[in-house]
Motif scaffolding. Structure first.
Motif, short mmCIF file in Angstrom:
data_model
loop_
_atom_site.label_atom_id
_atom_site.label_comp_id
_atom_site.label_asym_id
_atom_site.label_seq_id
_atom_site.Cartn_x
_atom_site.Cartn_y
_atom_site.Cartn_z
N LYS A 151 0.79 -1.23 0.00
CA LYS A 151 0.00 0.00 0.00
C LYS A 151 0.82 1.29 0.00
CE LYS A 151 -4.08 -1.85 -0.16
NZ LYS A 151 -4.93 -1.65 -1.36
N PRO A 152 1.98 1.37 0.69
CA PRO A 152 2.72 2.64 0.69
C PRO A 152 3.11 3.12 -0.71
CG PRO A 152 3.52 1.23 2.44
CD PRO A 152 2.58 0.40 1.63
N PHE A 153 3.30 2.24 -1.67
CA PHE A 153 3.69 2.66 -3.01
C PHE A 153 2.49 3.27 -3.74
CE2 PHE A 153 6.95 -0.26 -1.77
CZ PHE A 153 8.10 0.32 -2.26
N GLU A 154 1.32 2.66 -3.59
CA GLU A 154 0.12 3.25 -4.18
C GLU A 154 -0.20 4.60 -3.52
OE1 GLU A 154 -4.60 2.18 -5.02
OE2 GLU A 154 -3.31 0.77 -3.93
N ALA A 175 11.87 -2.81 0.08
CA ALA A 175 10.50 -2.60 0.54
C ALA A 175 9.49 -3.00 -0.53
CB ALA A 175 10.29 -1.14 0.94
N ALA A 176 9.89 -2.86 -1.80
CA ALA A 176 9.02 -3.23 -2.91
C ALA A 176 8.99 -4.75 -3.14
CB ALA A 176 9.45 -2.53 -4.19
N ILE A 213 -0.14 10.66 -3.51
CA ILE A 213 0.41 11.91 -2.96
C ILE A 213 1.12 12.71 -4.05
CG2 ILE A 213 2.18 12.84 -1.41
CD1 ILE A 213 1.48 10.54 0.52
N ALA A 214 1.87 12.02 -4.90
CA ALA A 214 2.56 12.70 -5.99
C ALA A 214 1.57 13.38 -6.92
CB ALA A 214 3.43 11.72 -6.76
#
Length: 377
Positions: free
Chosen positions: A186-189, A361-362, A194-195
């Motif tokens: 979830k942090p990547f999505e 992390a990915a 945010i970007a």
């Protein structure tokens, strides 16, 4: 193995010498199931007088023969941009290939080292084929699979040679393996959202005409700005960069190559390509008409991608651009109908902890280790 036959070591100075130089890998890797023959024409072009490298560097290739058969090769080079950057007279070796014979390897390195000494070079580093933008590094761990596109491969005896000849480790680099069997965490999505909310926009790279050329010039500028402090790296000329980009243009999958923009300016990119080594393995180093037909046939079997770089200008990292690019790049590989089952992200220097943290992390797992060596002359 210790050579008992006399070795003819010669500086490459004629087209016939160059052909012998180009023949060496076939002798070395005859029974190696993981070797992917490099394109002979590409290596010849890198060593040719017309290579833009010659505007800021010089080189000398050597080839070793036993009973008129090529058994080893090496190139000594001086990259003036590297000397200016590091502030000391440092030379390079690259293009090294040799049968498992320490005496032949010793003779090759002695010739390269003497050529550099004669030009007042006090330290030698490698393997680096003229610059780190070309092939560099020796594989030291992970010999059980074939290399990804534009990655080096060598037998285990190469690093053993250097250790026996008094070289020491300068720096290691790592290749990561990704299984493309699940969505990113979830942090990547969230980073992507945010970007976008911060005003960053994303699109695939253009792949045709002037739009492709314009994108490549912007990527060239980004490379020079974002990677200016990379160890042992020197900027290429725009001509060098565009020449390589043109050679890769028809191979690009835009779903694997998202770019980030802010107020119309390119600020980052994720550079992924299908792993064409899977097809090139069957070409035999020659893209003649038979080689082209084989390449077109076997490219259908490509099921892996290679991620070459994730780039973001530092001032946009707080807008989560790196996470957003990783998210989009991986989503591109996971799209319905795409053939990719895994990806390699390579290479990353061992002390690039920020990038390594993101990759791990990915879901990236270390599966190959490479090394650059140094020696005081």
């Amino acid at each position: 193995m210790i050579s008992t036959l006399s070795t003819d070591l010669r500086a490459v100075s004629t087209p016939a010498d160059l052909e012998l130089f180009l023949d060496v890998p076939e002798r070395v890797y005859t029974n190696d199931p993981h070797w992917v023959p490099p394109l002979r024409s590409a290596i010849a072009a890198q060593l040719a007088p017309a290579n833009p490298f010659r505007t800021y560097g010089t080189l000398q290739a050597f080839v070793a023969l036993v009973q008129d058969k090529p058994v080893g090769r090496i190139v000594a080079s001086i990259n003036q941009r590297l000397i200016e950057r590091e502030g000391e007279p440092i030379g390079l070796f690259g293009y090294f290939e040799c049968i498992p014979d320490l005496e032949i390897a010793k003779a090759l390195f002695a010739a390269a080292e003497q050529w550099l000494r004669d030009r007042d070079i006090h330290r030698i580093r490698g393997p680096i084929d003229l610059s780190t933008h070309n092939s560099c590094l020796f594989l030291v761990d992970g010999f059980d699979s074939q290399p990804a596109m534009m990655m080096p491969y060598n037998p285990p005896h190469y690093p053993q040679f250097l250790e026996q000849l008094g070289w020491h480790k300068a720096k290691d680099a790592i290749a990561y393996d990704f299984l493309l069997d699940r969505e990113l965490s979830k942090p990547f999505e969230k980073g992507y959202r945010i970007a976008c909310q911060s005003g960053v926009t994303f699109r695939p790279i253009h792949t045709k005409g002037q739009d492709f050329a314009d994108d490549c010039e912007k990527i060239y500028d980004l490379f020079n700005r974002a990677f200016a402090n990379n160890w042992s790296s020197t900027p290429r000329t725009l001509e060098e960069f565009l020449e390589e980009a043109k050679s890769l243009q028809s191979l690009v999958d835009p779903d694997l190559f998202p770019v980030a923009e802010y107020d119309g300016e390119m600020i980052g990119f994720w550079m992924g390509l299908p792993d064409y080594n899977i097809a090139l393995k069957h070409v035999g180093g020659k893209l003649d008409w038979i080689g082209i037909l084989k390449f077109l046939w076997y490219r259908r079997k490509i099921d892996r991608a290679r991620v070459i770089a994730v780039c973001s200008l530092p001032e946009y990292r707080r807008k989560m651009v790196p996470l957003a690019l990783i998210y989009l790049g991986m989503q591109g590989g996971l799209k319905k109908g795409k053939p990719y089952q895994r990806a390699e992200l390579s290479w990353v220097f061992e002390d690039n902890y920020a990038s390594r943290k993101l990759i791990e992390a990915a879901g990236g797992k270390i599966y190959k280790t490479y090394r650059i060596y140094e020696k005081v002359l």
